[in-house]
Write an enzyme that holds these catalytic residues in place. Structure first.
Site, PDB file in Angstrom:
ATOM      1  N   ASP A   7      -1.143  -1.443  11.092  1.00 58.96           N
ATOM      2  CA  ASP A   7      -1.775  -1.347   9.775  1.00 58.96           C
ATOM      3  C   ASP A   7      -2.138  -2.706   9.174  1.00 58.96           C
ATOM      4  OD1 ASP A   7       0.799  -2.122   9.255  1.00 58.96           O
ATOM      5  OD2 ASP A   7       1.224  -0.582   7.767  1.00 58.96           O
TER       6      ASP A   7
ATOM      7  N   ALA B 106       0.841  -6.846   5.295  1.00 56.15           N
ATOM      8  CA  ALA B 106       0.023  -7.526   4.289  1.00 56.15           C
ATOM      9  C   ALA B 106       0.203  -9.041   4.384  1.00 56.15           C
ATOM     10  CB  ALA B 106       0.390  -7.032   2.894  1.00 56.15           C
TER      11      ALA B 106
ATOM     12  N   LYS C 241       0.861  -1.185   0.000  1.00 59.72           N
ATOM     13  CA  LYS C 241       0.000   0.000   0.000  1.00 59.72           C
ATOM     14  C   LYS C 241       0.895   1.231   0.000  1.00 59.72           C
ATOM     15  CE  LYS C 241       0.775   1.301   4.482  1.00 59.72           C
ATOM     16  NZ  LYS C 241       1.790   2.341   4.670  1.00 59.72           N
TER      17      LYS C 241
ATOM     18  N   GLY D 153       4.089  -1.441   3.945  1.00 59.25           N
ATOM     19  CA  GLY D 153       3.208  -2.360   4.665  1.00 59.25           C
ATOM     20  C   GLY D 153       3.317  -3.803   4.237  1.00 59.25           C
ATOM     21  N   GLY D 154       4.424  -4.192   3.625  1.00 59.17           N
ATOM     22  CA  GLY D 154       4.531  -5.558   3.104  1.00 59.17           C
ATOM     23  C   GLY D 154       4.402  -6.627   4.172  1.00 59.17           C
TER      24      GLY D 154
ATOM     25  N   PRO E 266       9.960  -4.709  -0.623  1.00 54.11           N
ATOM     26  CA  PRO E 266      11.061  -4.376   0.290  1.00 54.11           C
ATOM     27  C   PRO E 266      10.574  -4.119   1.706  1.00 54.11           C
ATOM     28  CG  PRO E 266      11.190  -3.078  -1.726  1.00 54.11           C
ATOM     29  CD  PRO E 266       9.865  -3.758  -1.747  1.00 54.11           C
ATOM     30  N   MET E 267      11.453  -4.382   2.670  1.00 56.22           N
ATOM     31  CA  MET E 267      11.151  -4.170   4.082  1.00 56.22           C
ATOM     32  C   MET E 267      11.718  -2.839   4.547  1.00 56.22           C
ATOM     33  SD  MET E 267      12.078  -8.076   4.872  1.00 56.22           S
ATOM     34  CE  MET E 267      13.006  -8.040   3.350  1.00 56.22           C
ATOM     35  N   GLY E 268      11.093  -2.259   5.572  1.00 54.90           N
ATOM     36  CA  GLY E 268      11.512  -0.945   6.030  1.00 54.90           C
ATOM     37  C   GLY E 268      11.300   0.108   4.976  1.00 54.90           C
TER      38      GLY E 268
END
Length: 270
Positions: A133, A101, A8, A97-98, A91-93
């Site tokens: 989230d 999710a 998102k 919101g991966g 990607p993280m950080g």
């Protein structure tokens, strides 16, 4: 069963006030985009397992939100052992919101696959226990997020057909770092009012409050934002607490894009 947890973006992010519990009240529009991971869950007669591929994910599997989501439902339901595999692409950080999710989709897959009969409201309540989230990704449609980002209001906003370009400069910014330097304040104009106007008017008006403190520390973020406008974006911003920058375009920007090969770049249509 395999599904594809999506990212998102945040259309504006107003940090309103600090809460007594240490969190912040905020106002932001969460909007789903189609940059996805892949998550597969299968029942097994053996021991429950969780494996990973794709982008490296820090930490032991037992601290991953997908595994925590499975354990959360096991407290209330007699779930069988499963084989769960996550292929990480988002990607993280990155403010996308991966991880949230992935957790929410774990709940949805388990509910569907094992016929738990949980409503969307019930799934959201479970998701809120995993992260602020996470609950957004249960219904996975544009909302105005308030309080900690886990209470949702309907928003009259349709960006269907707009092209979005996301640029992640492989710079991970932790949530703690992002919040450490912010000074929350009530906005002069509500985000809902600002978003009701034409996208072409959002520049300088629809603001992510994290940019004020993070841009001086990480000048590359301001540079990417400027590049997005030079490519023809009607609006550009940072997503969440960073560090992904995105631009909204009427049509796809011309290639080649001016970003280094080690950046993660994704584009698509909303």
């Amino acid at each position: 069963m395999i599904q594809f947890p999506n990212a998102k973006i945040n259309l504006g992010l107003q940090l309103v006030e600090k809460r007594p519990d240490g969190f912040h009240n905020l106002v932001s529009c969460f909007y789903p985009v189609h940059w996805t991971d892949a998550l597969e869950i299968l029942p097994t007669k053996g021991e429950a397992t969780f494996t990973l591929s794709g982008l490296p994910v820090p930490g032991e599997p037992t601290v991953n939100l997908c595994w925590k989501a499975y354990q959360l439902l096991r407290r209330d339901f007699e779930l069988p052992s499963i084989q769960m595999h996550l292929h990480k692409v988002i990607p993280m950080g990155a403010g996308l919101g991966g991880g949230s999710a992935d957790a929410a989709f774990t709940l949805k897959i388990l509910n569907q696959q094992f016929q738990l009969g949980l409503s969307e409201d019930a799934l959201e309540n479970y998701a809120r226990q995993l992260g602020s989230d996470c609950a957004f990704f249960i219904r996975n449609r544009p909302v105005l997020a308030v309080e900690k980002g886990d209470v949702f209001q309907a928003v009259d906003l349709n960006l269907q057909g707009w092209h979005v370009l996301l640029v992640y400069p492989n710079l991970a910014i932790s949530t703690a770092e992002a919040y450490a330097a912010v000074s929350p304040q009530f906005p002069k104009k509500s985000l809902e009012t600002l978003l009701s106007q034409e996208v072409s008017t959002w520049k300088g008006e629809v603001v992510n409050d994290f940019e004020k403190s993070l841009f001086p520390k990480y000048p590359v973020l301001a540079e990417i934002k400027q590049q997005l406008y030079e490519l023809g974006a009607q609006y550009a911003s940072m997503s969440g607490s960073g560090s992904t920058m995105y631009g909204l375009f009427r049509t796809a920007p011309a290639s080649p894009l001016p970003f280094p090969a080690d950046y993660s770049v994704w584009q698509g249509v909303l």
